[in-house]
Design a protein around this motif. Structure first.
Motif, PDB file in Angstrom:
ATOM      1  N   HIS A 174     -13.015 121.402 -13.439  1.00 47.27           N
ATOM      2  CA  HIS A 174     -14.357 121.372 -13.757  1.00 47.27           C
ATOM      3  C   HIS A 174     -15.394 120.877 -12.994  1.00 47.27           C
ATOM      4  O   HIS A 174     -16.691 120.608 -13.269  1.00 47.27           O
ATOM      5  CB  HIS A 174     -14.438 120.798 -15.249  1.00 47.27           C
ATOM      6  CG  HIS A 174     -13.258 121.158 -16.128  1.00 47.27           C
ATOM      7  ND1 HIS A 174     -12.322 120.431 -16.468  1.00 47.27           N
ATOM      8  CD2 HIS A 174     -12.922 122.415 -16.701  1.00 47.27           C
ATOM      9  CE1 HIS A 174     -11.292 120.982 -17.073  1.00 47.27           C
ATOM     10  NE2 HIS A 174     -11.733 122.229 -17.435  1.00 47.27           N
ATOM     11  N   HIS A 229     -10.997 113.283 -16.775  1.00 44.63           N
ATOM     12  CA  HIS A 229     -11.880 114.103 -17.588  1.00 44.63           C
ATOM     13  C   HIS A 229     -10.764 114.952 -18.543  1.00 44.63           C
ATOM     14  O   HIS A 229     -10.697 114.907 -19.774  1.00 44.63           O
ATOM     15  CB  HIS A 229     -12.641 115.333 -16.533  1.00 44.63           C
ATOM     16  CG  HIS A 229     -13.450 116.029 -17.499  1.00 44.63           C
ATOM     17  ND1 HIS A 229     -13.132 117.378 -17.255  1.00 44.63           N
ATOM     18  CD2 HIS A 229     -14.134 116.020 -18.653  1.00 44.63           C
ATOM     19  CE1 HIS A 229     -14.213 118.165 -18.160  1.00 44.63           C
ATOM     20  NE2 HIS A 229     -14.644 117.319 -18.948  1.00 44.63           N
ATOM     21  N   GLN A 230      -9.824 115.939 -17.884  1.00 42.20           N
ATOM     22  CA  GLN A 230      -9.192 116.541 -18.775  1.00 42.20           C
ATOM     23  C   GLN A 230      -7.712 116.642 -18.403  1.00 42.20           C
ATOM     24  O   GLN A 230      -6.972 117.495 -18.539  1.00 42.20           O
ATOM     25  CB  GLN A 230      -9.583 117.890 -19.267  1.00 42.20           C
ATOM     26  CG  GLN A 230     -10.393 118.059 -20.175  1.00 42.20           C
ATOM     27  CD  GLN A 230     -10.980 119.266 -20.876  1.00 42.20           C
ATOM     28  OE1 GLN A 230     -10.620 120.093 -20.513  1.00 42.20           O
ATOM     29  NE2 GLN A 230     -12.320 119.381 -21.288  1.00 42.20           N
ATOM     30  N   CYS A 288     -13.136 116.697  -8.570  1.00 45.31           N
ATOM     31  CA  CYS A 288     -12.049 117.415  -9.198  1.00 45.31           C
ATOM     32  C   CYS A 288     -12.338 118.858  -9.230  1.00 45.31           C
ATOM     33  O   CYS A 288     -13.272 119.547  -9.634  1.00 45.31           O
ATOM     34  CB  CYS A 288     -11.830 116.857 -10.830  1.00 45.31           C
ATOM     35  SG  CYS A 288     -10.432 117.846 -11.604  1.00 45.31           S
ATOM     36  N   CYS A 305      -6.849 113.359 -13.459  1.00 45.44           N
ATOM     37  CA  CYS A 305      -8.492 113.444 -13.692  1.00 45.44           C
ATOM     38  C   CYS A 305      -8.810 112.828 -15.257  1.00 45.44           C
ATOM     39  O   CYS A 305      -8.165 113.353 -15.954  1.00 45.44           O
ATOM     40  CB  CYS A 305      -8.984 114.614 -13.435  1.00 45.44           C
ATOM     41  SG  CYS A 305     -10.632 114.892 -13.961  1.00 45.44           S
TER      42      CYS A 305
HETATM   43  S1  FES Z   1     -10.135 117.871 -15.501  1.00 43.02           S
HETATM   44 FE1  FES Z   1     -11.009 117.229 -13.877  1.00 43.02          FE
HETATM   45  S2  FES Z   1     -13.283 117.824 -14.187  1.00 43.02           S
HETATM   46 FE2  FES Z   1     -11.923 118.478 -15.761  1.00 43.02          FE
END
Ligand code: FES
Length: 99
Positions: free
Chosen positions: A64, A44-45, A61, A42
């Protein structure tokens, strides 16, 4: 060099499988009869995406809840980079990736 991932005959809606190619974790999935190849990470993180929820063409995902439009790869409900996608390649009855 072509690296085969799957036989075309096995690709049906709901298909989802991870592969490790050239040090990268990839996620091959079939959405609305279209195969897509993503990095299994992902943007994001960094959570893996193989257990993400799919709703139409939106991938959510599990970590989060950031949602991505699989058409564009863009996040819909957060600010983060787009999904990393890879071009698929074909050879005979196989689908794969050129590396
Ligand atoms: S790692 Fe996927 S939404 Fe935060």
């Amino acid at each position: 060099m072509f690296v085969a991932l799957e036989r075309l005959i096995n690709l049906q809606d709901g298909y989802r499988r991870t592969f490790r190619v050239a040090g990268r974790e990839l996620l091959l999935l079939v959405v609305e009869q279209q195969p897509l190849l993503l990095e299994n990470r992902c943007p994001h993180q960094g959570a893996p995406l193989h257990n993400a929820t799919l709703s139409g063409r939106v991938l959510r995902c599990a970590r989060h809840g950031v949602e991505f439009d699989l058409h564009s790869g863009q996040p819909l409900n957060a600010r983060c980079p787009a999904l990393s996608r890879f071009d698929l390649a074909y050879d005979g009855d196989r689908i794969g990736i050129d590396v």
